[in-house]
Write a protein that holds these residues in place. Sequence first.
Motif, short mmCIF file in Angstrom:
data_model
loop_
_atom_site.label_atom_id
_atom_site.label_comp_id
_atom_site.label_asym_id
_atom_site.label_seq_id
_atom_site.Cartn_x
_atom_site.Cartn_y
_atom_site.Cartn_z
N ARG A 48 39.14 66.58 18.08
CA ARG A 48 38.84 66.38 16.66
C ARG A 48 37.52 67.07 16.30
N GLU A 49 36.52 66.90 17.14
CA GLU A 49 35.22 67.52 16.87
C GLU A 49 35.35 69.05 16.79
N MET A 50 36.12 69.63 17.71
CA MET A 50 36.31 71.07 17.71
C MET A 50 36.98 71.52 16.41
N LEU A 51 38.01 70.81 15.98
CA LEU A 51 38.69 71.16 14.74
C LEU A 51 37.74 71.08 13.54
N GLU A 52 36.92 70.04 13.51
CA GLU A 52 35.98 69.89 12.40
C GLU A 52 34.90 70.97 12.44
N GLN A 53 34.48 71.37 13.62
CA GLN A 53 33.45 72.40 13.73
C GLN A 53 33.92 73.75 13.22
N VAL A 54 35.21 74.01 13.31
CA VAL A 54 35.72 75.29 12.81
C VAL A 54 36.20 75.20 11.37
N GLY A 55 35.98 74.05 10.73
CA GLY A 55 36.22 73.96 9.31
C GLY A 55 37.40 73.12 8.86
N PHE A 56 38.14 72.53 9.78
CA PHE A 56 39.24 71.66 9.37
C PHE A 56 38.67 70.36 8.84
N VAL A 57 39.36 69.79 7.89
CA VAL A 57 38.97 68.50 7.32
C VAL A 57 40.10 67.53 7.61
N MET A 58 39.76 66.38 8.14
CA MET A 58 40.76 65.37 8.47
C MET A 58 40.84 64.35 7.33
N SER A 59 42.04 64.00 6.94
CA SER A 59 42.18 62.99 5.89
C SER A 59 41.89 61.60 6.46
N GLU A 60 42.05 61.43 7.74
CA GLU A 60 41.78 60.16 8.42
C GLU A 60 40.28 60.10 8.74
N THR A 61 39.61 59.04 8.32
CA THR A 61 38.18 58.93 8.62
C THR A 61 37.98 58.84 10.13
N TYR A 62 36.77 59.15 10.56
CA TYR A 62 36.48 59.10 12.00
C TYR A 62 36.67 57.68 12.54
N ASP A 63 36.19 56.69 11.80
CA ASP A 63 36.34 55.30 12.26
C ASP A 63 37.81 54.91 12.37
N ASP A 64 38.62 55.32 11.39
CA ASP A 64 40.06 55.03 11.46
C ASP A 64 40.69 55.76 12.64
N PHE A 65 40.25 56.99 12.88
CA PHE A 65 40.74 57.77 14.01
C PHE A 65 40.45 57.05 15.32
N VAL A 66 39.22 56.59 15.50
CA VAL A 66 38.84 55.90 16.74
C VAL A 66 39.66 54.62 16.90
N ARG A 67 39.80 53.85 15.83
CA ARG A 67 40.60 52.62 15.91
C ARG A 67 42.05 52.93 16.29
N ARG A 68 42.61 53.95 15.66
CA ARG A 68 44.01 54.30 15.93
C ARG A 68 44.20 54.78 17.36
N VAL A 69 43.35 55.67 17.81
CA VAL A 69 43.52 56.23 19.16
C VAL A 69 43.30 55.16 20.22
N THR A 70 42.29 54.31 20.04
CA THR A 70 42.08 53.25 21.03
C THR A 70 43.26 52.27 21.03
N ARG A 71 43.83 52.03 19.86
CA ARG A 71 45.01 51.15 19.78
C ARG A 71 46.21 51.82 20.47
N GLU A 72 46.43 53.10 20.17
CA GLU A 72 47.57 53.82 20.76
C GLU A 72 47.45 53.93 22.28
N LEU A 73 46.23 54.10 22.76
CA LEU A 73 46.01 54.24 24.20
C LEU A 73 45.76 52.90 24.90
N ASN A 74 45.63 51.86 24.10
CA ASN A 74 45.36 50.53 24.64
C ASN A 74 44.11 50.52 25.52
N VAL A 75 43.04 51.09 24.96
CA VAL A 75 41.74 51.09 25.67
C VAL A 75 40.70 50.38 24.82
#
Length: 75
Positions: A48-75
């Motif tokens: 995600r950081e790499m994509l943002e550094q090259v100019g991509f914009v994510m519609s999902e906020t970073y906090d939502d991203f972290v919550r989702r990924v930790t939930r999906e990975l069960n970590v």
Amino acid sequence: MNIINPNSRPQEAVSALVIVGPWPSYAAFADLPEQKRWVMYSGAKAHREMLEQVGFVMSETYDDFVRRVTRELNV
């Protein structure tokens, strides 16, 4: 910065390509051993950081991203 000209400045947010989230899904990796899931989590954040550094914009906020990924990975 872009592939054609790595020295160019990042795109302005108003003209940047927006990646509509949640993307990508990491749920397929939920059955991996915990150590591997933490590696996937680290990789997800780096990707995600790499994509943002090259100019991509994510519609999902970073906090939502972290919550989702930790939930999906069960970590």
